[in-house]
Design a protein around this motif. Structure first.
Motif, PDB file in Angstrom:
ATOM      1  N   ASP A  87      47.437  44.232  42.616  1.00 12.91           N
ATOM      2  CA  ASP A  87      47.884  45.021  44.013  1.00 12.91           C
ATOM      3  C   ASP A  87      48.103  43.839  44.947  1.00 12.91           C
ATOM      4  O   ASP A  87      46.916  43.249  45.148  1.00 12.91           O
ATOM      5  CB  ASP A  87      47.188  46.001  44.538  1.00 12.91           C
ATOM      6  N   VAL A  88      48.927  43.336  45.490  1.00 10.91           N
ATOM      7  CA  VAL A  88      49.103  42.161  46.386  1.00 10.91           C
ATOM      8  C   VAL A  88      48.230  42.347  47.629  1.00 10.91           C
ATOM      9  O   VAL A  88      47.846  41.606  48.232  1.00 10.91           O
ATOM     10  CB  VAL A  88      50.534  41.959  46.849  1.00 10.91           C
ATOM     11  N   SER A  89      47.869  43.849  47.897  1.00 12.00           N
ATOM     12  CA  SER A  89      47.082  44.041  49.128  1.00 12.00           C
ATOM     13  C   SER A  89      45.735  44.420  48.824  1.00 12.00           C
ATOM     14  O   SER A  89      45.109  44.871  49.357  1.00 12.00           O
ATOM     15  CB  SER A  89      47.594  45.375  50.045  1.00 12.00           C
ATOM     16  N   GLY A  90      45.366  44.369  47.461  1.00 12.40           N
ATOM     17  CA  GLY A  90      43.966  44.614  46.839  1.00 12.40           C
ATOM     18  C   GLY A  90      43.727  43.498  45.950  1.00 12.40           C
ATOM     19  O   GLY A  90      43.910  42.260  45.901  1.00 12.40           O
ATOM     20  N   PRO A  91      42.680  43.874  45.131  1.00 15.10           N
ATOM     21  CA  PRO A  91      42.044  42.734  44.327  1.00 15.10           C
ATOM     22  C   PRO A  91      43.169  42.260  43.336  1.00 15.10           C
ATOM     23  O   PRO A  91      43.887  43.010  42.827  1.00 15.10           O
ATOM     24  CB  PRO A  91      40.965  43.393  43.466  1.00 15.10           C
ATOM     25  N   ASN A  92      43.259  41.010  43.280  1.00 15.95           N
ATOM     26  CA  ASN A  92      44.332  40.580  42.513  1.00 15.95           C
ATOM     27  C   ASN A  92      44.093  39.290  41.800  1.00 15.95           C
ATOM     28  O   ASN A  92      43.078  38.489  42.444  1.00 15.95           O
ATOM     29  CB  ASN A  92      45.628  40.484  43.083  1.00 15.95           C
ATOM     30  N   ARG A  93      44.598  38.748  40.820  1.00 15.44           N
ATOM     31  CA  ARG A  93      44.801  37.120  40.507  1.00 15.44           C
ATOM     32  C   ARG A  93      46.146  36.633  40.761  1.00 15.44           C
ATOM     33  O   ARG A  93      47.064  36.987  40.146  1.00 15.44           O
ATOM     34  CB  ARG A  93      44.294  37.078  39.036  1.00 15.44           C
ATOM     35  N   SER A  94      46.100  35.572  41.553  1.00 14.48           N
ATOM     36  CA  SER A  94      47.416  35.026  42.079  1.00 14.48           C
ATOM     37  C   SER A  94      47.441  33.381  42.145  1.00 14.48           C
ATOM     38  O   SER A  94      46.393  32.795  42.542  1.00 14.48           O
ATOM     39  CB  SER A  94      47.344  35.422  43.524  1.00 14.48           C
ATOM     40  N   LEU A  95      48.555  32.997  41.494  1.00 14.68           N
ATOM     41  CA  LEU A  95      49.197  31.695  41.715  1.00 14.68           C
ATOM     42  C   LEU A  95      49.859  31.480  42.945  1.00 14.68           C
ATOM     43  O   LEU A  95      50.762  32.215  43.190  1.00 14.68           O
ATOM     44  CB  LEU A  95      49.926  30.943  40.510  1.00 14.68           C
ATOM     45  N   MET A  96      49.485  30.683  43.859  1.00 17.51           N
ATOM     46  CA  MET A  96      50.101  30.783  45.123  1.00 17.51           C
ATOM     47  C   MET A  96      50.039  29.197  45.736  1.00 17.51           C
ATOM     48  O   MET A  96      49.649  28.446  45.172  1.00 17.51           O
ATOM     49  CB  MET A  96      49.477  31.746  46.261  1.00 17.51           C
ATOM     50  N   LEU A  97      50.715  29.145  47.013  1.00 16.50           N
ATOM     51  CA  LEU A  97      50.888  27.885  47.791  1.00 16.50           C
ATOM     52  C   LEU A  97      49.883  28.080  48.985  1.00 16.50           C
ATOM     53  O   LEU A  97      50.247  29.284  49.717  1.00 16.50           O
ATOM     54  CB  LEU A  97      52.079  27.246  47.924  1.00 16.50           C
ATOM     55  N   ILE A  98      49.202  27.273  49.439  1.00 15.93           N
ATOM     56  CA  ILE A  98      48.448  27.450  50.853  1.00 15.93           C
ATOM     57  C   ILE A  98      48.674  26.023  51.532  1.00 15.93           C
ATOM     58  O   ILE A  98      48.214  25.019  51.108  1.00 15.93           O
ATOM     59  CB  ILE A  98      46.734  27.490  50.423  1.00 15.93           C
ATOM     60  N   ASP A  99      49.485  26.184  52.573  1.00 16.22           N
ATOM     61  CA  ASP A  99      50.191  25.187  52.920  1.00 16.22           C
ATOM     62  C   ASP A  99      50.763  23.982  52.008  1.00 16.22           C
ATOM     63  O   ASP A  99      50.674  22.792  52.331  1.00 16.22           O
ATOM     64  CB  ASP A  99      48.951  24.151  53.799  1.00 16.22           C
ATOM     65  N   GLY A 100      51.488  24.496  51.246  1.00 16.62           N
ATOM     66  CA  GLY A 100      52.196  23.949  50.221  1.00 16.62           C
ATOM     67  C   GLY A 100      51.243  23.423  49.035  1.00 16.62           C
ATOM     68  O   GLY A 100      51.674  22.785  48.287  1.00 16.62           O
ATOM     69  N   ARG A 101      49.948  23.880  48.915  1.00 23.14           N
ATOM     70  CA  ARG A 101      49.014  23.405  48.020  1.00 23.14           C
ATOM     71  C   ARG A 101      48.800  24.264  47.016  1.00 23.14           C
ATOM     72  O   ARG A 101      48.678  25.510  47.222  1.00 23.14           O
ATOM     73  CB  ARG A 101      47.629  22.672  48.515  1.00 23.14           C
ATOM     74  N   PRO A 102      49.216  24.086  45.677  1.00 24.23           N
ATOM     75  CA  PRO A 102      48.843  25.048  44.880  1.00 24.23           C
ATOM     76  C   PRO A 102      47.661  25.579  44.719  1.00 24.23           C
ATOM     77  O   PRO A 102      46.556  24.844  45.084  1.00 24.23           O
ATOM     78  CB  PRO A 102      48.882  24.392  43.243  1.00 24.23           C
ATOM     79  N   ALA A 103      47.360  26.781  44.419  1.00 22.53           N
ATOM     80  CA  ALA A 103      46.002  27.549  44.708  1.00 22.53           C
ATOM     81  C   ALA A 103      45.850  28.712  43.777  1.00 22.53           C
ATOM     82  O   ALA A 103      46.823  29.490  43.479  1.00 22.53           O
ATOM     83  CB  ALA A 103      45.754  27.931  46.284  1.00 22.53           C
ATOM     84  N   LEU A 104      44.754  29.047  43.180  1.00 25.54           N
ATOM     85  CA  LEU A 104      44.515  30.362  42.503  1.00 25.54           C
ATOM     86  C   LEU A 104      43.645  31.130  43.070  1.00 25.54           C
ATOM     87  O   LEU A 104      42.319  30.627  43.706  1.00 25.54           O
ATOM     88  CB  LEU A 104      43.873  29.725  41.188  1.00 25.54           C
ATOM     89  N   GLN A 105      43.803  32.369  43.381  1.00 28.00           N
ATOM     90  CA  GLN A 105      42.983  33.328  44.020  1.00 28.00           C
ATOM     91  C   GLN A 105      42.578  34.319  42.996  1.00 28.00           C
ATOM     92  O   GLN A 105      43.267  34.858  42.047  1.00 28.00           O
ATOM     93  CB  GLN A 105      43.591  34.052  45.097  1.00 28.00           C
ATOM     94  N   SER A 106      41.384  34.844  43.056  1.00 28.73           N
ATOM     95  CA  SER A 106      41.022  36.130  41.871  1.00 28.73           C
ATOM     96  C   SER A 106      39.923  36.996  42.918  1.00 28.73           C
ATOM     97  O   SER A 106      38.844  36.308  43.341  1.00 28.73           O
ATOM     98  CB  SER A 106      39.991  35.225  40.828  1.00 28.73           C
ATOM     99  N   GLY A 107      40.340  38.012  43.065  1.00 25.16           N
ATOM    100  CA  GLY A 107      39.428  38.994  43.786  1.00 25.16           C
ATOM    101  C   GLY A 107      40.294  39.237  45.075  1.00 25.16           C
ATOM    102  O   GLY A 107      41.307  39.786  45.202  1.00 25.16           O
ATOM    103  N   ASP A 108      39.780  38.471  46.274  1.00 23.21           N
ATOM    104  CA  ASP A 108      40.393  38.487  47.502  1.00 23.21           C
ATOM    105  C   ASP A 108      40.311  37.093  48.219  1.00 23.21           C
ATOM    106  O   ASP A 108      40.151  36.063  47.191  1.00 23.21           O
ATOM    107  CB  ASP A 108      39.579  39.434  48.292  1.00 23.21           C
ATOM    108  N   ALA A 109      40.844  36.953  49.109  1.00 23.19           N
ATOM    109  CA  ALA A 109      40.966  35.739  49.822  1.00 23.19           C
ATOM    110  C   ALA A 109      39.930  34.740  49.773  1.00 23.19           C
ATOM    111  O   ALA A 109      39.863  33.537  50.238  1.00 23.19           O
ATOM    112  CB  ALA A 109      41.764  35.658  51.164  1.00 23.19           C
TER     113      ALA A 109
END
Length: 641
Positions: A87-109
């Motif tokens: 769920d994008v608004s709950g716990p998730n595992r995400s490949l994203m960009l943060i200020d253009g930098r590749p990032a991996l999130q697991s759980g929350d921010a």
């Protein structure tokens, strides 16, 4: 997510990118890879959202690899989601960009691993992230750029590609081979994938949210009458037909010295008439059942006025009127003698409104026809000494459909139906939730018929454009365009005079054979720059002031034709949310009059240019519209509106 559209099949030069289309149904339960997706996203558009059934990938402690080729159209500040499991608004595992930098999130921010360098816009690069109980890694073009430890928690059964999220920028660009695979791939495998660079120009890309897909099916209504026991019943009685007296009127009613309204019409059902149009348009008394016709009006109007059928708007009277009225043709017939003032002039019969189609015969000859409810017709004819006769065969819409009769047992039923095949005009006459079916489908001469006499030159319908310096309304520029038709074989010098209120302007033109145009613009005629005009206002906002425009064509010192119309001085602008070419959703003020005056289209209304945003479908600005001063306040919308 509900409302998402089906994925297109993914085609690429690489076998690894060839996958079956993904339907709206949940992805099959397995621990196989989810994807790949090849898609283009708009900054102001939507993402791809899918529900997933139970899978090993969703459980806590399960390892995974998220990877994609990415070509960002722009580098946005803040968090930009690329590929999310959960769920994008709950716990998730995400490949994203943060200020253009590749990032991996697991759980929350609070649990993120971020690469040190941002990506470069408009350049393809391969990024990947692995996650397992042994640790997390981020790779760019096959090289590890960050590593650390992140928790691996259970997540909900959802996958999101470039998700649109409130308060966050939306990814603007392209993703190829975006996927989530089970287990954490090793560095060698990641490097091999990054080295197998696709031929991006050959990849079949899904343009997410582009093109309006809803106009692909039609509501064709009912194909047979409903069961009799579902028809409405009432305790009240119906009423009997009541004939109205026919008011005697002269055959020709003068509108202007060269225009007359034609009266004295008779109506007959075509199956009851043996003669053809040529015979019916000659003097005499034709066989068949002919009734005094109500014109303007419809066939049903005449039949009610003559006492054949009762008033359909009383009780259940409409059930006593047969559907056969919309499934046969009708003849209208009228006779007249021309006034002396028409002698020596060119004559025409003008139909101001017929539904749905017509064939016109005048004085024994076929003059032409019309098709379409709002189509007017003009038919030249030669006068006969004494009585002239007009016969018009009128046809109903070719797809009249079958109305639904609302009742307690049958319910409201479907709105509209097959009549939509013939166009939106009068579509409600097949029946709607606010109106029963009109049995003749408004067939007939629903506007009046004129006889017009002109000289060698005549005038067409003028176009009046009023342009105000919005938001100010203290002045208005009036532009007038007048079609000039020269029915002769030689060019003619014509003086065109236009006048309204205290404005009177003239110009001389050379009218070639056929149709040309006379234009009056404020740049040439200062009188057309009107100060403090009386404006036309909608109901409740002010007086709907109208101005009478009179136009006259003079040839060789003699009046050849005149035209009179009324117009209102007003201009409407619109506050709209539109997409630009860069994929930004913008809130702008559009002034279509300014665009028309400049001869440019401001909004692209093609289906391919209609794009989907998180809040609904939006149209696009044209390239000219983006640069036009007729589109004002070109500000970017908040990321979610």
């Amino acid at each position: 997510m509900a409302g998402s559209v089906a994925l297109c099949a993914i085609v690429s030069c690489l076998p690894a990118l060839v996958q079956p289309a993904l339907a709206d149904a949940p992805v099959a339960a397995s621990a196989e890879a989810l994807g790949p997706y090849n898609a283009i996203f708009l900054q102001g558009g939507i993402g791809i959202d899918r529900e997933l059934p139970p899978s090993d990938l969703l459980s806590g402690g399960s390892g995974m690899t998220i990877s994609t080729w990415i070509n960002p159209a722009e580098i946005a500040q803040g968090s930009v989601g690329l590929i999310t499991l959960g769920d994008v608004s709950g716990p998730n595992r995400s490949l994203m960009l943060i200020d253009g930098r590749p990032a991996l999130q697991s759980g929350d921010a609070s649990y993120r691993l971020i690469a040190p360098k941002p990506l470069v816009k408009t350049q393809w690069v391969h990024i990947a992230a692995t996650l397992s109980a042994d640790g997390a890694q981020i790779y760019v073009d096959g090289q590890m750029v960050a590593s650390g430890s992140l928790p691996v928690q259970p997540v909900a059964g959802q996958i999101h590609i470039a998700p649109a999220q409130d308060g966050q920028a939306h990814f603007n660009g392209s993703l190829v081979a975006a996927q989530i695979a089970p287990e954490a791939a090793n560095a060698k495998t990641i490097a091999a994938r990054a080295g197998a660079r696709p031929a991006f120009e050959l990849v079949h890309m899904w343009q997410v949210g582009v093109g309006w897909e809803f106009q692909k099916t039609a509501n064709t209504g009912y194909w047979r009458p409903q069961d009799p026991w579902t028809l409405p019943v009432g305790k009240g009685e119906t009423t009997a037909p009541v004939a109205k007296p026919v008011t005697p009127r002269a055959a020709l009613e003068m509108i202007t010295p060269d225009r007359w309204r034609l009266h004295g019409w008779q109506l007959a059902a075509a199956p009851d008439v043996a003669q053809d149009g040529a015979a019916l348009s000659l003097p005499g008394k034709p066989a068949g059942i002919w009734r005094a016709a109500t014109v303007p009006g419809t066939v049903l109007t005449t039949l009610i006025d003559r006492g054949v059928y009762p008033d359909p708007y009383f009780g259940l009277n409409n059930l006593k009127i047969p559907e056969s009225l919309a499934r046969q043709d009708y003849w209208y017939r009228a006779a007249f003698t021309l006034p002396a003032s028409a002698a020596g002039k060119r004559l025409a019969l003008v139909l101001n409104g017929v539904n749905y189609a017509s064939e016109v015969y005048i004085n024994g000859a076929h003059a032409g026809g019309t098709k379409g409810a709002f189509t007017r017709g003009r038919f030249a004819f030669n006068a006969m000494a004494g009585e002239n006769v007009v016969a018009i065969r009128v046809s109903p819409p070719p797809h009249p459909g079958t109305p639904h009769e609302q009742s307690i047992s049958a319910g409201v039923g479907e709105n509209g139906g097959q009549l939509a095949i013939d166009g939106p005009t009068f579509i409600a006459t097949e029946g709607w939730d606010w109106i029963p079916g009109i049995r003749d489908r408004d067939t007939g001469l629903w506007q009046d018929v004129e006889i017009q006499a002109t000289g060698a030159v005549r005038l067409g319908d003028p176009q009046v454009i009023t342009d105000l310096p919005l938001p100010r309304t203290d002045a208005a520029d009036i532009s007038i365009a007048v079609p000039v038709i020269n029915d002769g074989a030689q060019p003619r010098r014509v003086t065109i005079t236009a006048s309204f209120d205290d404005v009177r302007i003239s110009r001389e033109i050379t009218a070639p054979p056929g149709e040309s145009e006379a234009r009056f613009a404020p740049a040439e005629f200062a009188a057309l720059h009107v100060k403090n005009p009386r404006l036309w206002w909608p109901n409740g906002y002010g007086d709907p002031a109208l101005h009478t425009l009179r136009i006259e064509a003079v040839v060789d010192g003699q009046s050849a034709d005149t035209s009179t119309t009324r117009f209102g001085i007003r201009e409407v602008s619109y506050d709209l949310s539109l997409m630009d070419r860069a994929g930004h959703l913008r809130r702008v003020n559009v002034q279509p009059t300014d665009g028309r005056q400049a001869g440019i289209k401001l909004i692209d209304v093609r289906h391919e240019a209609i794009k989907q945003s998180p809040k609904g479908w939006v149209e696009s600005l044209t390239a000219a519209g983006e640069a036009s001063p007729a589109v004002r306040g070109r500000i970017r919308c908040p990321s979610r509106i």
